[in-house]
Design an enzyme around this catalytic site. Structure first.
Site, PDB file in Angstrom:
ATOM      1  N   GLU A  60      -4.718   3.693   6.425  1.00  0.00           N
ATOM      2  CA  GLU A  60      -4.561   3.639   4.974  1.00  0.00           C
ATOM      3  C   GLU A  60      -5.177   4.869   4.323  1.00  0.00           C
ATOM      4  O   GLU A  60      -4.705   5.343   3.295  1.00  0.00           O
ATOM      5  CB  GLU A  60      -5.221   2.360   4.428  1.00  0.00           C
ATOM      6  CG  GLU A  60      -5.025   2.147   2.942  1.00  0.00           C
ATOM      7  CD  GLU A  60      -5.488   0.781   2.477  1.00  0.00           C
ATOM      8  OE1 GLU A  60      -5.819   0.658   1.279  1.00  0.00           O
ATOM      9  OE2 GLU A  60      -5.521  -0.168   3.291  1.00  0.00           O
ATOM     10  N   CYS A 103     -11.075   0.267   2.919  1.00  0.00           N
ATOM     11  CA  CYS A 103     -10.433  -0.173   4.157  1.00  0.00           C
ATOM     12  C   CYS A 103      -9.741   1.015   4.818  1.00  0.00           C
ATOM     13  O   CYS A 103      -8.958   1.721   4.179  1.00  0.00           O
ATOM     14  CB  CYS A 103      -9.425  -1.275   3.869  1.00  0.00           C
ATOM     15  SG  CYS A 103     -10.187  -2.869   3.482  1.00  0.00           S
ATOM     16  N   ARG A 150       0.814  -1.216   0.000  1.00  0.00           N
ATOM     17  CA  ARG A 150       0.000   0.000   0.000  1.00  0.00           C
ATOM     18  C   ARG A 150       0.851   1.272   0.000  1.00  0.00           C
ATOM     19  O   ARG A 150       0.479   2.279   0.601  1.00  0.00           O
ATOM     20  CB  ARG A 150      -0.959   0.010   1.198  1.00  0.00           C
ATOM     21  CG  ARG A 150      -1.928  -1.163   1.218  1.00  0.00           C
ATOM     22  CD  ARG A 150      -2.859  -1.177   0.001  1.00  0.00           C
ATOM     23  NE  ARG A 150      -3.701  -2.359   0.027  1.00  0.00           N
ATOM     24  CZ  ARG A 150      -3.400  -3.497  -0.605  1.00  0.00           C
ATOM     25  NH1 ARG A 150      -2.285  -3.568  -1.313  1.00  0.00           N
ATOM     26  NH2 ARG A 150      -4.203  -4.529  -0.551  1.00  0.00           N
TER      27      ARG A 150
END
Length: 317
Positions: free
Chosen positions: A300, A230, A182
């Protein structure tokens, strides 16, 4: 305040050939449906207008961000003091490059929606994109966050990335770039402009089966709700959603923000939530998981705009 600061929007409108919206509420342009207004929302249609916009804003120390389709971000209730960019026109185009017996090469603008690339690949036999099925947002945003699932990431089929850096455009081979979980090597001051993919030629029926299998793996995610995707990264010890569930945070609320009862790594806006509600709830979740599970979660979702210092949540670099 200086005259340069107060007059910058009119100067931008006079000099840059693009469509703009003044004081545009970003709640209308984000998947969470929260966020105050940007002083300027700018729709840029080609590399020339993008370069000119950046030169103008940087020379006046005006902040800017690339909005994409508004997923994976939390905009503060006070909005943005600068400009938000939407990439359109040539910057959201799709151009087939070459077709051999084994591969299909394609170039796409960073503003292109992920779903459009996936649909095009299915139509013309380009495989390998099934790990990205169901991921919202644009190609540029997906590359910047190295989006993906347990099946793979966007960089698996990525060949080159075109970026605007130090006031000039560069094509950079993906093999020379360091991507991680990520994360990517692209900072806030670098804009992804376009990308080239090499897709293995595959029978459409086989591609569709792979897509169906990928969709099946996403059944446990909440549907038709306002979220940013998320909220936390998966730690090395396992699934963030599972840890949040085990810590007893499913269904937790702050105002109209709630931890999803379907998938605990989703914070949803039930209608009327503020950015402050969502951030406070995420802090509560992170503290509870650290206290009960001994694991520190990293966000995130990216914060945009000004939040109170006490509200800052530590984020990995």
């Amino acid at each position: 305040m200086s005259r340069v600061k107060t007059d910058w929007r009119q100067g931008f409108i006079d000099r840059i050939d693009c469509r703009v919206c003044l004081d545009e509420p970003l709640a209308k342009h984000t998947t969470l449906g929260v966020g105050g207004a940007a002083k300027l929302l700018v729709f840029l249609k080609n590399e020339e207008s993008l370069s000119e916009a950046l030169r103008f804003l940087d020379s006046r120390a005006i902040d800017w961000r690339v909005l994409g389709l508004g997923s994976n971000i939390l905009v503060s209730d006070s909005g943005l003091s600068g400009a938000a960019f939407r990439l359109s026109g040539q910057l959201a185009s799709l151009k087939p490059l070459d077709r051999s017996r084994r591969f299909l090469d394609v170039q796409v603008g960073a503003g292109l929606a992920m779903g459009r690339l996936i649909a095009w690949a299915l139509k013309y036999g380009g495989g390998g994109l099934h790990p990205l099925v169901g991921i919202p947002g644009t190609i540029g945003g997906a590359i910047k966050t190295n989006a993906g699932t347990s099946l793979g990431t966007i960089t698996d089929r990525l060949v080159e990335v075109r970026i605007l850096r130090r006031k000039s455009m560069h094509w950079v081979p993906v093999d020379s770039l360091a991507f991680g979980y990520r994360c990517s090597p692209f900072g806030l001051r670098q804009i992804i402009v376009a990308a080239r993919f090499r897709l293995p030629l595959t029978r459409p029926t086989k591609i569709e089966r792979a897509y169906q299998a990928a969709r099946q793996k996403r059944i446990g995610q909440p549907k038709r709700v306002r979220s940013a995707g998320c909220f936390f990264k998966n730690p090395q010890s396992g699934s963030a959603g599972r840890l949040i569930d085990q810590a007893g945070c499913k269904g937790a609320r702050r105002g109209s923000a709630m931890v999803s009862t379907v998938h605990a790594n989703y914070i949803i806006n039930n209608g009327g939530a503020s950015a402050k509600d969502i951030l406070r709830l995420s802090q509560h979740v992170a503290r509870t998981v650290k206290l009960k599970m001994g694991v520190r979660l990293e966000r995130e979702v990216e914060l945009w705009g000004r939040f109170r210092p006490a509200a800052a949540v530590r984020r990995s670099k």
